[in-house]
Design a protein around this motif. Structure first.
Motif, short mmCIF file in Angstrom:
data_model
loop_
_atom_site.label_atom_id
_atom_site.label_comp_id
_atom_site.label_asym_id
_atom_site.label_seq_id
_atom_site.Cartn_x
_atom_site.Cartn_y
_atom_site.Cartn_z
N THR A 207 11.12 -3.35 -7.41
CA THR A 207 11.28 -2.03 -7.35
C THR A 207 10.33 -1.22 -8.37
OG1 THR A 207 12.96 0.03 -8.02
CG2 THR A 207 13.00 -2.38 -8.93
N GLN A 208 10.11 -0.03 -7.95
CA GLN A 208 9.22 0.94 -8.87
C GLN A 208 10.26 1.82 -9.72
OE1 GLN A 208 6.93 2.28 -4.99
NE2 GLN A 208 6.10 3.43 -6.76
N GLY A 209 11.70 1.37 -9.92
CA GLY A 209 12.51 2.12 -10.67
C GLY A 209 13.53 1.35 -10.91
N SER A 237 3.28 -4.98 -5.69
CA SER A 237 2.91 -3.56 -5.44
C SER A 237 3.90 -2.57 -4.72
CB SER A 237 1.51 -3.21 -4.73
OG SER A 237 1.68 -3.63 -3.24
N GLY A 238 3.90 -1.59 -4.92
CA GLY A 238 4.87 -0.64 -4.22
C GLY A 238 4.17 0.69 -4.40
N PHE A 239 3.89 1.36 -3.34
CA PHE A 239 3.30 2.74 -3.10
C PHE A 239 4.02 4.00 -2.88
CE2 PHE A 239 0.42 -0.71 -1.76
CZ PHE A 239 -0.80 -0.81 -2.73
N GLY A 240 5.36 3.77 -3.40
CA GLY A 240 6.34 4.82 -3.13
C GLY A 240 7.48 4.36 -2.45
N ASN A 241 7.24 3.16 -1.55
CA ASN A 241 8.44 2.75 -0.63
C ASN A 241 9.42 1.89 -1.74
OD1 ASN A 241 6.56 0.62 -0.96
ND2 ASN A 241 7.43 -0.31 0.87
N LYS A 242 8.97 1.78 -2.95
CA LYS A 242 9.98 1.04 -3.95
C LYS A 242 10.41 1.86 -4.80
CE LYS A 242 7.92 -3.50 -2.74
NZ LYS A 242 7.00 -4.57 -3.22
N LEU A 243 10.18 3.20 -4.67
CA LEU A 243 10.82 4.02 -5.80
C LEU A 243 12.18 4.25 -5.92
CD1 LEU A 243 8.63 7.31 -5.26
CD2 LEU A 243 8.25 5.83 -7.22
N PHE A 244 12.72 3.83 -4.74
CA PHE A 244 14.35 4.21 -4.62
C PHE A 244 14.89 3.47 -3.75
CE2 PHE A 244 12.22 8.54 -5.09
CZ PHE A 244 12.46 8.82 -6.32
N CYS A 345 9.50 8.18 3.20
CA CYS A 345 9.49 8.28 1.68
C CYS A 345 8.17 8.63 1.30
CB CYS A 345 9.96 6.91 1.30
SG CYS A 345 9.18 5.60 1.30
N PRO A 346 8.20 9.01 0.06
CA PRO A 346 6.82 8.89 -0.73
C PRO A 346 5.71 8.01 -0.56
CG PRO A 346 8.63 9.69 -2.23
CD PRO A 346 9.23 8.81 -1.11
N MET A 347 4.51 8.39 -0.23
CA MET A 347 3.51 7.16 -0.29
C MET A 347 2.39 7.67 -0.82
SD MET A 347 2.27 5.16 2.83
CE MET A 347 0.25 4.50 2.99
N ARG A 348 1.93 7.11 -1.86
CA ARG A 348 0.68 7.53 -2.76
C ARG A 348 0.17 8.85 -2.51
NH1 ARG A 348 -3.94 2.80 -3.91
NH2 ARG A 348 -4.24 3.27 -5.79
N ALA A 349 0.20 9.55 -3.59
CA ALA A 349 -0.14 11.13 -3.56
C ALA A 349 0.73 11.63 -2.37
CB ALA A 349 -1.50 11.20 -3.45
N PRO A 350 1.94 11.60 -2.28
CA PRO A 350 2.64 11.99 -0.88
C PRO A 350 2.64 13.44 -0.84
CG PRO A 350 4.24 11.45 -2.89
CD PRO A 350 2.77 10.97 -3.22
N GLY A 351 2.42 13.92 0.42
CA GLY A 351 2.28 15.31 0.61
C GLY A 351 0.94 15.59 0.48
N LEU A 502 10.34 5.70 -13.90
CA LEU A 502 9.92 5.32 -12.46
C LEU A 502 8.39 5.07 -12.69
CD1 LEU A 502 10.91 7.87 -9.95
CD2 LEU A 502 11.88 5.59 -9.95
N SER A 503 8.01 4.02 -12.00
CA SER A 503 6.52 3.78 -11.87
C SER A 503 6.21 4.84 -10.47
CB SER A 503 6.11 2.39 -11.67
OG SER A 503 6.56 1.77 -12.76
N GLY A 504 5.96 5.87 -10.75
CA GLY A 504 5.65 6.70 -9.80
C GLY A 504 4.92 8.07 -10.19
N GLY A 505 4.55 8.83 -9.45
CA GLY A 505 3.75 9.98 -9.38
C GLY A 505 2.51 9.91 -10.54
N SER A 506 2.01 8.85 -10.58
CA SER A 506 0.84 8.56 -11.48
C SER A 506 1.30 9.00 -13.04
CB SER A 506 -0.44 9.26 -11.30
OG SER A 506 -0.73 9.00 -9.92
N GLY A 699 -3.15 6.78 -10.65
CA GLY A 699 -2.71 5.59 -9.47
C GLY A 699 -2.98 6.48 -8.23
N GLU A 700 -2.81 7.86 -8.18
CA GLU A 700 -3.01 8.33 -6.66
C GLU A 700 -4.07 9.11 -6.46
OE1 GLU A 700 1.32 9.64 -8.13
OE2 GLU A 700 1.84 9.00 -5.79
N ILE A 701 -4.61 9.77 -7.75
CA ILE A 701 -5.64 10.68 -7.19
C ILE A 701 -6.80 10.11 -6.26
CG2 ILE A 701 -6.87 10.27 -9.42
CD1 ILE A 701 -7.68 13.24 -9.25
MO1 MOS Z 1 4.24 6.88 -5.60
S1 MOS Z 1 4.38 7.67 -4.05
O1 MOS Z 1 5.01 8.17 -6.91
O2 MOS Z 1 4.84 5.54 -5.91
#
Ligand code: MOS
Length: 736
Positions: A207-209, A237-244, A345-351, A502-506, A699-701
């Motif tokens: 998990t990322q969180g 690895s988790g590109f957003g699918n392991k945030l929650f 769900c969010p995926m790397r630089a979501p939206g 969380l490991s998310g959102g850079s 992570g995302e840019i």
């Molecule tokens: Mo990122 S989509 O916050 O893992």
């Protein structure tokens, strides 16, 4: 806050401190964990996308070797849902509990969990579960197979776009579409759940969180959070699918409690792709208005993204648009369309990565309409301050990125005529795009121990998803103590440790390092207090006068190593706590990272081969704490961007919304043969307005801007403006 201007460890290329453990297999991923008496779970997916589950025929499966139990909607404990709050730290990916009722909302939704002595036995039995369904025929296929617009969930506007469009000399209006994509982490979703005394729940999860999962599980099982422990030491690895958390974790924890034995569920790749999150499809209409000189007069960005019937995940495509360019009249609209797919769900630089595709392709098209160099158009509309919030940027070096990357790429040699650049059988196309991603920070706590054996230990509950968090934490401690990275141990990924993000959102680097620095300083103060005690080197000194260098305290020419001080006082260790949070800086500045990508594609029309040959990028993320790992993040993002641009697409059967390529044979990701020459430059403009390390996040840019740079290069080579990702060979073969 003391800014670190001349760092000794930070900003220096540092091999991962966990590299050897990963190479030798000592690093244990969740899938590697074995505990005694452990059972294995294997979910059974629904084979319709919409309807009601009727009879489940389980006799054959139950009689299979090793089968211990089969959980389903009539044989599952009554649990509560998680409040699903980001703010309160219990957000989940899919709010519906597994087996909650008989309704089926998407193909693949779990209808049962087979639990057996071995993975192979659980899998074999799962294949023997038979289900009857009452199929409902109003299946809502994906967004791209429908004309529906969806409901409006968000909007932004400034100025008067309508009047600006009416008065503009040049306008552009086009629609862009992006196929749904899978995250495809190397390690799929996996849960190992174990109950101690039926009162304590211990969960290993990729998990990322860890804290979000702990809080959600505590709500769902109606337990105090202190009795739930979530552990994630290594994550594939988790590109957003392991945030929650996803339902497999709830099903696994419930099975473990019911059966009184630990249960591990590793999702097979098919279920990981069906049920474990994806980037939703989006459709975006992008309208630009400009004067003859290329000054942007107005932008309209209307987006629709998909969600499932059971959750409302919004992929905010217009997020970056209001601040991307100096433009007085901007409006964005975000719509949401519910379809019979698993929850996205969010995926790397979501939206934003999706929105920047539309925006940066549209800018290229506008440049063409103006007969202007696409790079010059970006420069003409450069936003010196944030036009959305009307605040100065903390630091913006996009102009340096554009200039440096263009020079290294050789953009000046570009012949703007379509298809004019050739080499042998290949037509060469050059394209470029800007990159951007917000810079955020959260609250974090950490602990640091200085130990008598000469080592230090830094601990924080946040997890390292493979990006190098272990290493940067060690670098931060090394920076402030002068102790080499090799003598610093780091513990992460446990809810029993001080609370981390969380490991998310850079956001991890900028969030965790200031807390680690505070804890290090606190530990050094504890050591100073010891060092001035009776019988010590520094007896009688003011503790504040003791300076730190090379793992020692010093004053007036005297020097004593950390270990020596502790030994003299017969102490095993001293420790410090620290916490850090963003302050008022966000009211004074806008924080974003920036970059520029230049891409060369080669199209060989004789054999219909399209490839990305070369990518040159310059990235401005403030200071890169570990340039080795940071560069690696951008290189990885470029590979992911090639996948997004040319290869990746989850295919749903338009008749019944069944995901038909949920495997790594049919879902295409870039492989070594697809790798271009990659030249990544990390600028070094530390952003001390953001934190003492000057670091924003990386992570995302790197993913933003790659797909549009490819699409723009494809147009330059072929004259075909492909506004739908991925760009397929077929789309290039269509008649003009
Ligand atoms: Mo990122 S989509 O916050 O893992």
């Amino acid at each position: 806050m003391s800014e670190i201007h001349d760092p000794a460890s930070v900003a220096h290329p540092t091999p991962r401190i966990d590299g050897e453990d990963k190479l030798t297999g000592r690093a244990r991923y969740t899938t590697d964990w074995q505990v005694s008496g452990m059972l294995h779970g294997y979910p059974v997916p629904a084979t319709i996308a919409h309807g009601v589950l009727g009879a489940l025929e389980l006799d054959e499966a139950r009689a299979m070797p090793g089968v211990v139990d089969i959980l389903h909607h009539r044989h599952f404990p009554r649990l509560k849902r998680s409040p699903n709050s980001m703010k309160h730290g219990d957000q989940v990916s899919e709010v519906r509990l597994p087996f909650e009722d008989e309704r089926i909302y998407y193909h693949g939704q779990y209808i049962a969990l087979v639990v057996a002595e071995t993975f192979a036995q659980a899998r074999a039995a799962a294949l023997r579960v038979r289900a009857r369904y009452r199929r409902e025929h109003d299946v809502r296929p994906g967004l791209l197979a429908s004309d529906a617009e969806g409901e409006t969930v968000d909007h932004y506007s400034r100025g008067d776009p309508d009047s600006a469009f009416a008065a503009a000399a040049v306008t552009h209006d086009a629609t862009y579409a992006i196929a749904p994509e899978s995250h495809v982490p190397l390690e799929p979703h996996v849960t190992l759940a174990e109950w101690r005394d039926a009162e304590h729940l211990i969960v290993h999860e990729s998990t990322q969180g860890v804290f979000y999962e702990r809080n959600a599980l505590a709500r769902i099982f109606e337990m105090p959070a202190e009795r739930v422990e979530v552990i994630a030491h290594y994550i594939g690895s988790g590109f957003g699918n392991k945030l929650f958390m996803w339902p497999h974790a709830v099903a696994t924890a419930a099975a473990a409690r019911l059966l009184g034995r630990p249960v591990k569920t590793v999702l097979p790749r098919q279920q990981d792709m069906m049920n474990g999150g994806h980037r939703p499809a989006s459709r975006q209409r992008l309208r630009l208005a400009a004067d003859r000189d290329g000054r942007l007069l107005a932008i309209r960005h209307d987006s629709t993204s998909e969600t499932s019937l059971i959750d409302r995940h919004v992929d905010a495509c217009g997020g970056a648009t209001p601040s991307a360019y100096a433009c007085d009249n901007v409006a964005t609209v975000q719509r949401l369309l519910a379809v019979n797919h698993g929850t996205p769900c969010p995926m790397r630089a979501p939206g934003e990565v999706s929105g920047i595709f539309a925006l940066e392709c549209a800018m290229d098209e506008l440049a063409l309409a103006l007969d202007m160099d696409p790079l010059a158009l970006r420069r003409r509309n450069y936003a010196d301050r944030d036009p959305q919030r009307d605040l100065p940027w903390s630091s913006k070096q996009l102009d340096v990125c554009l200039e440096s990357a263009a020079a290294r790429f050789g953009w000046a040699a570009r012949d703007p005529r379509i298809g004019a650049m050739r080499e042998g059988d290949e037509i060469i196309g050059y394209g470029m795009a800007a990159a951007t991603w917000f810079a955020g920070r959260q609250h974090c706590q950490a602990r640091v121990e200085i130990r008598a054996d000469g080592t230090l230990l830094a601990a924080c509950g946040t997890q390292d998803i493979g990006t190098g968090t272990y290493t940067i934490v060690a670098q931060a401690v090394a920076e402030l103590t002068g102790v080499p990275v090799a003598s610093i141990a780091v513990r992460l990924g446990e809810t029993g440790l001080p609370a981390g993000p969380l490991s998310g959102g850079s956001m991890t680097t900028a969030t965790v390092l200031p807390a680690v620095a505070a804890a290090t300083r606190d530990a050094l103060d504890a050591l100073r207090d010891v060092a001035v005690g009776p019988g010590s080197h520094f007896a009688g000194h003011d503790p504040a006068s003791l300076e730190v260098a090379q793992g020692a305290l010093m004053a007036e020419g005297k020097r004593s190593g950390f270990a020596e001080i502790l030994a003299r006082h017969r102490l095993g260790s001293v420790s410090g706590q620290g916490s850090a949070a963003p302050g008022g800086e966000r009211r004074q500045y806008s924080f974003r990272s920036f970059g520029a990508h230049f891409v060369e594609v080669r199209w060989d029309p004789g054999i219909s081969r399209l490839r990305v040959a070369r990518v040159v990028s310059s990235i401005d993320v403030g200071r890169a704490v570990n340039p080795l790992a940071a560069r690696n993040q951008v290189e990885g993002a470029i590979v992911m961007g090639i996948g997004m641009g040319l290869l990746e697409r989850l295919d749903y059967d338009p008749r019944d919304a069944r995901l038909i390529n949920a495997n790594l044979a049919d879902y295409r990701v870039p492989v070594h043969a697809d790798m271009p020459d990659v030249d990544v430059e990390l600028l070094d403009y530390p952003d001390f307005r953001f934190n003492e390390f000057g670091a924003r996040g990386i992570g995302e840019i790197g993913l933003t801007g790659i797909a549009p740079a490819i699409a723009n290069a494809v147009h330059h080579a072929t004259g075909k403006r492909i506004r739908e990702l991925p760009i397929t060979i077929e789309s290039l073969l269509d008649s003009h």
